[in-house]
Design a protein around this motif. Structure first.
Motif, PDB file in Angstrom:
ATOM      1  N   GLN A 190     -19.357  14.964  -2.894  1.00  0.00           N
ATOM      2  CA  GLN A 190     -19.698  14.704  -4.289  1.00  0.00           C
ATOM      3  C   GLN A 190     -20.949  13.844  -4.435  1.00  0.00           C
ATOM      4  O   GLN A 190     -21.807  14.118  -5.266  1.00  0.00           O
ATOM      5  CB  GLN A 190     -18.527  14.021  -4.997  1.00  0.00           C
ATOM      6  CG  GLN A 190     -17.389  14.956  -5.349  1.00  0.00           C
ATOM      7  CD  GLN A 190     -17.792  15.991  -6.373  1.00  0.00           C
ATOM      8  OE1 GLN A 190     -17.976  17.162  -6.051  1.00  0.00           O
ATOM      9  NE2 GLN A 190     -17.936  15.566  -7.608  1.00  0.00           N
ATOM     10  N   LEU A 191     -21.046  12.792  -3.610  1.00  0.00           N
ATOM     11  CA  LEU A 191     -22.115  11.821  -3.802  1.00  0.00           C
ATOM     12  C   LEU A 191     -23.386  12.155  -3.027  1.00  0.00           C
ATOM     13  O   LEU A 191     -24.457  11.638  -3.365  1.00  0.00           O
ATOM     14  CB  LEU A 191     -21.635  10.418  -3.399  1.00  0.00           C
ATOM     15  CG  LEU A 191     -20.456   9.864  -4.201  1.00  0.00           C
ATOM     16  CD1 LEU A 191     -20.143   8.450  -3.752  1.00  0.00           C
ATOM     17  CD2 LEU A 191     -20.749   9.897  -5.691  1.00  0.00           C
ATOM     18  N   THR A 199     -23.696  17.416  -3.129  1.00  0.00           N
ATOM     19  CA  THR A 199     -23.995  18.044  -4.426  1.00  0.00           C
ATOM     20  C   THR A 199     -25.346  17.571  -4.950  1.00  0.00           C
ATOM     21  O   THR A 199     -26.072  18.344  -5.582  1.00  0.00           O
ATOM     22  CB  THR A 199     -22.903  17.721  -5.462  1.00  0.00           C
ATOM     23  OG1 THR A 199     -22.867  16.309  -5.715  1.00  0.00           O
ATOM     24  CG2 THR A 199     -21.536  18.188  -4.997  1.00  0.00           C
ATOM     25  N   ASN A 200     -25.689  16.299  -4.694  1.00  0.00           N
ATOM     26  CA  ASN A 200     -26.997  15.808  -5.114  1.00  0.00           C
ATOM     27  C   ASN A 200     -28.116  16.535  -4.378  1.00  0.00           C
ATOM     28  O   ASN A 200     -29.110  16.940  -4.978  1.00  0.00           O
ATOM     29  CB  ASN A 200     -27.109  14.308  -4.854  1.00  0.00           C
ATOM     30  CG  ASN A 200     -26.411  13.488  -5.917  1.00  0.00           C
ATOM     31  OD1 ASN A 200     -26.189  13.943  -7.032  1.00  0.00           O
ATOM     32  ND2 ASN A 200     -26.039  12.261  -5.575  1.00  0.00           N
ATOM     33  N   ASP A 227     -24.453  21.167 -13.509  1.00  0.00           N
ATOM     34  CA  ASP A 227     -24.157  21.021 -12.082  1.00  0.00           C
ATOM     35  C   ASP A 227     -25.272  21.549 -11.195  1.00  0.00           C
ATOM     36  O   ASP A 227     -25.237  21.361  -9.977  1.00  0.00           O
ATOM     37  CB  ASP A 227     -22.845  21.725 -11.731  1.00  0.00           C
ATOM     38  CG  ASP A 227     -21.627  20.965 -12.223  1.00  0.00           C
ATOM     39  OD1 ASP A 227     -21.802  19.852 -12.777  1.00  0.00           O
ATOM     40  OD2 ASP A 227     -20.490  21.459 -12.069  1.00  0.00           O
ATOM     41  N   ASN A 260     -24.186  10.936 -12.586  1.00  0.00           N
ATOM     42  CA  ASN A 260     -23.764  10.827 -11.184  1.00  0.00           C
ATOM     43  C   ASN A 260     -23.383  12.204 -10.665  1.00  0.00           C
ATOM     44  O   ASN A 260     -22.807  13.002 -11.397  1.00  0.00           O
ATOM     45  CB  ASN A 260     -22.575   9.876 -11.041  1.00  0.00           C
ATOM     46  CG  ASN A 260     -22.868   8.474 -11.532  1.00  0.00           C
ATOM     47  OD1 ASN A 260     -22.348   8.058 -12.553  1.00  0.00           O
ATOM     48  ND2 ASN A 260     -23.721   7.743 -10.830  1.00  0.00           N
ATOM     49  N   THR A 261     -23.704  12.455  -9.402  1.00  0.00           N
ATOM     50  CA  THR A 261     -23.446  13.705  -8.686  1.00  0.00           C
ATOM     51  C   THR A 261     -24.269  14.852  -9.264  1.00  0.00           C
ATOM     52  O   THR A 261     -24.841  14.751 -10.349  1.00  0.00           O
ATOM     53  CB  THR A 261     -21.953  14.089  -8.681  1.00  0.00           C
ATOM     54  OG1 THR A 261     -21.552  14.552  -9.991  1.00  0.00           O
ATOM     55  CG2 THR A 261     -21.075  12.923  -8.287  1.00  0.00           C
ATOM     56  N   HIS A 262     -24.337  15.953  -8.503  1.00  0.00           N
ATOM     57  CA  HIS A 262     -25.038  17.169  -8.911  1.00  0.00           C
ATOM     58  C   HIS A 262     -26.472  16.893  -9.367  1.00  0.00           C
ATOM     59  O   HIS A 262     -26.911  17.330 -10.425  1.00  0.00           O
ATOM     60  CB  HIS A 262     -24.262  17.897 -10.009  1.00  0.00           C
ATOM     61  CG  HIS A 262     -22.914  18.366  -9.570  1.00  0.00           C
ATOM     62  ND1 HIS A 262     -21.780  17.594  -9.726  1.00  0.00           N
ATOM     63  CD2 HIS A 262     -22.516  19.510  -8.952  1.00  0.00           C
ATOM     64  CE1 HIS A 262     -20.728  18.249  -9.239  1.00  0.00           C
ATOM     65  NE2 HIS A 262     -21.157  19.405  -8.755  1.00  0.00           N
ATOM     66  N   GLU A 299     -27.802  14.226 -10.436  1.00  0.00           N
ATOM     67  CA  GLU A 299     -27.818  13.035 -11.308  1.00  0.00           C
ATOM     68  C   GLU A 299     -29.203  12.735 -11.897  1.00  0.00           C
ATOM     69  O   GLU A 299     -29.750  11.635 -11.724  1.00  0.00           O
ATOM     70  CB  GLU A 299     -27.279  11.803 -10.572  1.00  0.00           C
ATOM     71  CG  GLU A 299     -27.857  11.498  -9.228  1.00  0.00           C
ATOM     72  CD  GLU A 299     -27.030  10.465  -8.452  1.00  0.00           C
ATOM     73  OE1 GLU A 299     -27.656   9.701  -7.682  1.00  0.00           O
ATOM     74  OE2 GLU A 299     -25.784  10.430  -8.619  1.00  0.00           O
ATOM     75  N   TYR A 320     -20.059   6.796 -13.073  1.00  0.00           N
ATOM     76  CA  TYR A 320     -18.885   7.377 -12.411  1.00  0.00           C
ATOM     77  C   TYR A 320     -17.705   7.557 -13.357  1.00  0.00           C
ATOM     78  O   TYR A 320     -16.560   7.681 -12.928  1.00  0.00           O
ATOM     79  CB  TYR A 320     -18.469   6.549 -11.179  1.00  0.00           C
ATOM     80  CG  TYR A 320     -19.586   6.410 -10.182  1.00  0.00           C
ATOM     81  CD1 TYR A 320     -19.942   7.481  -9.365  1.00  0.00           C
ATOM     82  CD2 TYR A 320     -20.307   5.221 -10.076  1.00  0.00           C
ATOM     83  CE1 TYR A 320     -20.992   7.368  -8.456  1.00  0.00           C
ATOM     84  CE2 TYR A 320     -21.351   5.093  -9.175  1.00  0.00           C
ATOM     85  CZ  TYR A 320     -21.687   6.176  -8.370  1.00  0.00           C
ATOM     86  OH  TYR A 320     -22.724   6.065  -7.486  1.00  0.00           O
TER      87      TYR A 320
END
Length: 272
Positions: free
Chosen positions: A43-44, A47-48, A152, A178-180, A182, A254
């Motif tokens: 996730q962190l 995905t980023n 996303d 956050n994520t994807h 961000e 988050y």
């Protein structure tokens, strides 16, 4: 003399079973911890990485498409287009074209079909590029705010039924904090006077950050209305029509409980 104690087989079996249970529980905890760690990494980090690489490729594809000569197509004027007043030099010469002109020329893989100047983007098309110098941010803008097909992917999503860039009203965007990818991770760092640029095939629209609403309800639809004003915090917003930009993201980090909102006004239009 003391007689040595006698340990029955039943007791030995219970102790062995207890040790096996402890060992199994420990192994399960280690496995669960490893799985959770992998999920966090996915996730962190993953995905980023995926979203940022995909967004960079999409920006490059848009720029390649825009550099190609547009076919000679005569398009009818867009009756819904007004010229911004007081938006700087060239404000009256640029059309707020979300995606370009129609044409039958061959296009490279991944490029979007060209549209007439008055046509709205379709589906989750990426049709513009958002640049925020203070945040070192440069990402595609796509139609819609769906997670899977827009947010996303690391894009900024255009709220349906809000204005297009450079048009009267409120050009409103959403992005992950956050994520994807961000892209709006540091939206809270924007200050009054910071510039935000939105590029399309035909023009670059420069907005200046004007106001910030640090926190409001997720369903505060007032912040994306044509004249943006918070329905939860009425002291935040505007009271007169104009050429506005709205950037929204989740807050605190988050979580998705509240929304952070940054507003800007159109400062200038630069024809491409």
């Amino acid at each position: 003399m003391r007689t040595p104690g006698v340990v029955h087989h039943g007791t030995l079996r219970r102790r062995a079973a207890y040790r096996r249970a402890l060992r199994t529980a420990g192994e399960l905890l280690v496995t669960v911890g490893a799985v959770l760690l992998l999920l966090v990494v996915h996730q962190l980090w993953w995905t980023n990485r995926q979203a940022r690489e995909g967004a960079e490729r999409r920006v490059e594809a848009l720029e390649r498409e825009w550099r190609r000569p547009a076919p000679d197509v005569t398009a009818a004027p867009d009756p819904g287009e007004d010229r911004p007043q007081g938006a700087g030099a060239g404000a009256g010469t640029a059309r707020a074209d979300p995606g370009g002109r129609t044409g039958t020329a061959r296009r490279s893989p991944g490029e979007q079909p060209r549209r007439s100047p008055g046509e709205r983007p379709r589906g989750s098309d990426a049709y513009a590029v958002l640049t925020v110098p203070r945040l070192s941010l440069r990402v595609p803008v796509a139609e819609g705010i769906g997670k899977r097909d827009v947010l996303d992917r690391g894009y900024a999503g255009h709220y349906p039924r809000t204005a297009q860039p450079g048009r009267p009203g409120n050009f409103a965007l959403a992005g992950h904090r956050n994520t994807h990818g961000e892209p709006f991770r540091h939206l809270d760092r924007l200050k009054r006077g910071d510039t935000v640029e939105v590029e399309t095939r035909t023009a670059a629209y420069v907005y200046a950050v004007d106001r910030t609403l640090p926190q409001t309800a997720a369903r505060d639809v007032g912040v994306v209305r044509p004249v943006p004003r918070s329905a939860v915090h009425p002291s935040y917003g505007y009271s007169e029509p104009g050429y506005y930009l709205t950037l929204t993201t989740c807050t605190p980090e988050y979580t998705s409980k509240y929304r952070l909102v940054v507003w800007g006004r159109l400062r200038s239009v630069r024809p491409r």
